[in-house]
Enzyme design. Structure first.
Site, PDB file in Angstrom:
ATOM      1  N   THR A 371       0.733   0.783  -6.200  1.00 43.84           N
ATOM      2  CA  THR A 371       0.048  -0.198  -5.400  1.00 43.84           C
ATOM      3  C   THR A 371      -1.299  -0.346  -6.052  1.00 43.84           C
ATOM      4  O   THR A 371      -1.653   0.431  -6.921  1.00 43.84           O
ATOM      5  CB  THR A 371      -0.028   0.359  -3.961  1.00 43.84           C
ATOM      6  OG1 THR A 371       1.305   0.474  -3.479  1.00 43.84           O
ATOM      7  CG2 THR A 371      -0.854  -0.480  -3.029  1.00 43.84           C
ATOM      8  N   ASN A 391       5.535  -2.038  -3.825  1.00 42.15           N
ATOM      9  CA  ASN A 391       6.001  -0.713  -3.403  1.00 42.15           C
ATOM     10  C   ASN A 391       6.110   0.202  -4.619  1.00 42.15           C
ATOM     11  O   ASN A 391       5.144   0.784  -5.035  1.00 42.15           O
ATOM     12  CB  ASN A 391       7.288  -0.758  -2.588  1.00 42.15           C
ATOM     13  CG  ASN A 391       7.550   0.605  -1.936  1.00 42.15           C
ATOM     14  OD1 ASN A 391       6.604   1.344  -1.696  1.00 42.15           O
ATOM     15  ND2 ASN A 391       8.799   0.946  -1.683  1.00 42.15           N
ATOM     16  N   SER A 442       3.672   0.244   6.803  1.00 40.91           N
ATOM     17  CA  SER A 442       2.955   0.549   5.566  1.00 40.91           C
ATOM     18  C   SER A 442       1.942   1.663   5.803  1.00 40.91           C
ATOM     19  O   SER A 442       1.601   1.977   6.941  1.00 40.91           O
ATOM     20  CB  SER A 442       2.214  -0.711   5.103  1.00 40.91           C
ATOM     21  OG  SER A 442       1.372  -0.438   4.019  1.00 40.91           O
TER      22      SER A 442
HETATM   23  O1  DON Z   1       3.110   0.050   2.046  1.00 36.97           O
HETATM   24  C1  DON Z   1       3.138   1.208   1.677  1.00 36.97           C
HETATM   25  O2  DON Z   1       2.659   2.122   2.303  1.00 36.97           O
HETATM   26  C2  DON Z   1       3.753   1.528   0.332  1.00 36.97           C
HETATM   27  N1  DON Z   1       4.742   0.539   0.017  1.00 36.97           N
HETATM   28  C3  DON Z   1       2.679   1.602  -0.686  1.00 36.97           C
HETATM   29  C4  DON Z   1       3.183   2.038  -2.016  1.00 36.97           C
HETATM   30  C5  DON Z   1       2.148   2.620  -2.868  1.00 36.97           C
HETATM   31  O3  DON Z   1       1.032   2.803  -2.476  1.00 36.97           O
HETATM   32  C6  DON Z   1       2.541   3.043  -4.220  1.00 36.97           C
HETATM   33  N2  DON Z   1       1.378   3.512  -4.922  1.00 36.97           N
HETATM   34  N3  DON Z   1       1.084   4.229  -5.709  1.00 36.97           N
END
Ligand code: DON
Length: 561
Positions: A371, A391, A442
């Site tokens: 992310t 994601n 999330s």
């Molecule tokens: O919305 C969420 O919490 C996850 N899909 C976020 C994914 C994420 O932070 C990956 N990062 N390193």
């Protein structure tokens, strides 16, 4: 200029007990910090040309879709917290939604077992993308520059290419076999057998898509040629997103989760993110104790912290989900009185294993590794905190035919089966079960903090899946309780507990062996992680100076002027 000098003196003769490093960038007018130097530069250029922080945030977001395709996106979603110069705070939820044909047990076989990888690495993994609609909404509501102007630099970057950094090349090479699984993806992201620093990365299809969006806006993406391309991609790959799913997508403006921590006011993201509620729960519990005369990263700092974290995550698993579908007891969960009760069974000499620690008791009355996070502040005092994602790194690895962008694998953030951990080990239940048009829960925690005099103080956020919330909580406490400047607060080592698995994660080689052995002799199981998060954050000094910090864990870029 004088005030910058004053700050530098403060940093050099640091009043805080901890080592201080200069923030990466310091400026009197505006600041941007993001995962990409191109994107940060585009943001600063927008600010210098008279755009406000919201304009810059939109331009940075589109630039990340070109230069940071691991997470920057057109095919994913995210959350934005906006504080206007008048102090009003709004949030925009542009989280993906489940397609109409999604259903509760769609990832289970006839025996009720999870079909391995289906919610992550297939066309079924994608929710209906929200980013383009979210940016357009932010623009219509708060922007001042033309839409077309904000997209122009990204179109140029995609058309003419940009030189790959070491990190860009490394990420592409490491994911080569992943890209080769999808022919459209392979054409773009595995076009060369090996990428090297300085190679020019051109994305012609993406440039065309961005150009179409710059002319036709979100309507083009959700109802025009791009939507046809997405549906074509669904046909090719067996996915379920339809034209009407796309046409029906709407971002949602919501009130922020608002709470105080030691007289500072926090504004963070409400559901569909768990971020704001869990952050409030963690900090409210910590407020019941004092860190005065507690050593940084001593056992007396880490133990109560992880205990407040695990209680918040146990509640997350039970109570949190999309509020359009499930009744979330928000005001109770973020209240001081609840935090006091929730934390009252904490005993530093008697550790309760997570298996014996359920969610808190709620009275239901009165309740109506990818992310990216970036932060922007302008000279008027508008601030924007944005976290966006596909994601997993590069989403589900499927590129929309002819459109040049990757699709998300956000459906895995639903509780695909009660108690089954998602890719970040998070478990959930009915509140986060799959339903058509529902948003998956999330952990993204874009957050803005005002100081006790109600002045803009911090713009915070991070990637990191389940660790996002605890990363933001630690940075806030590092600044507020331990007196660090934002760069130190961001660089400081991180730890994390999420109830299940019943472990304290900690960054390798960055904690004293004394603290670690104290914690383990108290009965905690410890687990090393190479690194946690990439928090690109901004602090505003009392004289209005902006301190822009890029997280040293990855190759982020902070700028200010
Ligand atoms: O919305 C969420 O919490 C996850 N899909 C976020 C994914 C994420 O932070 C990956 N990062 N390193």
């Amino acid at each position: 200029m004088k005030s910058i000098l004053k700050y530098l003196l403060f940093v050099v003769f640091n009043i805080s007990p901890l080592v201080a490093v200069f923030p990466d960038a310091i400026g009197e007018n505006g600041a941007v910090t993001s995962s990409s130097k191109h994107a940060s530069q585009i943001g600063i250029d927008v600010l210098k040309n008279g755009g406000n922080a919201i304009d810059a945030a939109i331009a940075v977001g589109f630039a990340l879709s070109v230069t940071f395709p691991n997470a920057g996106n057109l095919g994913g979603g995210g959350f934005m917290v906006i504080r206007t110069s008048s102090g009003e705070v709004r949030t925009i939820d542009f989280r993906e939604v489940a397609p109409e044909n999604a259903f509760r047990d769609m990832y289970l076989d006839e025996n009720g077992d999870v079909i391995s990888g289906m919610s992550l690495y297939t066309a079924h993994a994608s929710g209906v993308p929200g980013t383009v609609a979210g940016f357009e909404y932010a623009h219509e509501r708060f922007g001042t520059k033309s839409w077309n102007y904000l997209l122009r630099p990204s179109i140029q970057l995609a058309t003419n290419g940009f030189e790959l950094s070491f990190r860009d090349a490394m990420y592409l090479n490491a994911s080569r076999s992943f890209f080769l699984r999808d022919k459209e993806s392979a054409k773009i992201f595995a076009a060369q057998d090996n990428y090297s620093v300085g190679d020019l990365f051109i994305q012609k299809d993406l440039a065309k898509t961005l150009r179409r969006i710059s002319i036709g806006g979100a309507d083009e993406f959700y109802k025009g040629v791009t939507s046809d391309m997405i549906v074509q991609c669904m046909k090719r790959t067996g996915g379920i997103i339809t034209k009407s799913d796309l046409a029906n997508y709407r971002p949602i403006e919501r009130d922020p989760i608002t709470f105080k921590y030691r007289d500072y006011t926090f504004y963070s993201m409400p559901p569909a993110s768990s971020g704001g509620i869990c952050l409030a729960e963690i900090l409210n519990q910590l407020e019941t104790i004092s860190f005065d005369s507690v050593g940084f990263h001593s056992t007396n700092h880490i133990q109560p912290f992880v205990e407040s974290e695990r209680r918040a995550y146990a509640d997350r698993a039970e109570f949190l989900g999309d509020t359009d579908f499930t009744d979330v007891p928000i005001s109770t969960l973020i209240s001081k009185s609840y935090a006091e009760i929730r934390f009252s069974d904490y005993d530093q000499y008697k550790i309760i294993p997570s298996s014996d620690m359920g969610p808190g008791e709620i009275e239901r009355y009165d309740e109506s590794d990818e992310t990216t996070h970036y932060s922007v502040v302008d000279k008027w005092g508008n601030a924007v905190s944005v976290t966006i994602t596909l994601n997993g790194k590069y989403g589900n690895g499927i590129v929309v035919d002819g459109a040049g962008f990757l699709l998300n694998n956000e459906m895995d953030d639903f509780s695909i089966k009660p108690g089954h951990p998602n890719m970040y080990g998070l478990v959930g239940k009915e509140a986060n079960a799959i339903a058509p048009y529902k948003r998956m829960l999330s952990s993204m925690t874009p957050t803005i903090v005002d100081d006790p005099e109600d002045n803009l103080f911090l713009v915070l956020g991070s990637p990191g899946g389940s660790t996002i919330i605890t990363t933001v909580a630690q940075i806030a406490v590092n600044v507020i309780d331990f007196g660090m400047n934002i760069q130190d607060a961001v660089n400081a080592p991180r730890f994390h507990h999420q109830w299940l698995p019943d472990l304290i994660f900690f960054e390798s080689d960055r904690f004293s062996s004394e603290t670690l052995s104290n914690l383990s002799s108290k009965g905690y199981e410890l687990s090393e992680r190479k690194s946690i998060g990439e928090a690109n954050c901004i602090q505003i000094g009392s004289s209005g100076i902006k301190f822009s910090a890029a997280d040293s864990r990855r190759a982020a870029c902070a700028l200010a002027y």
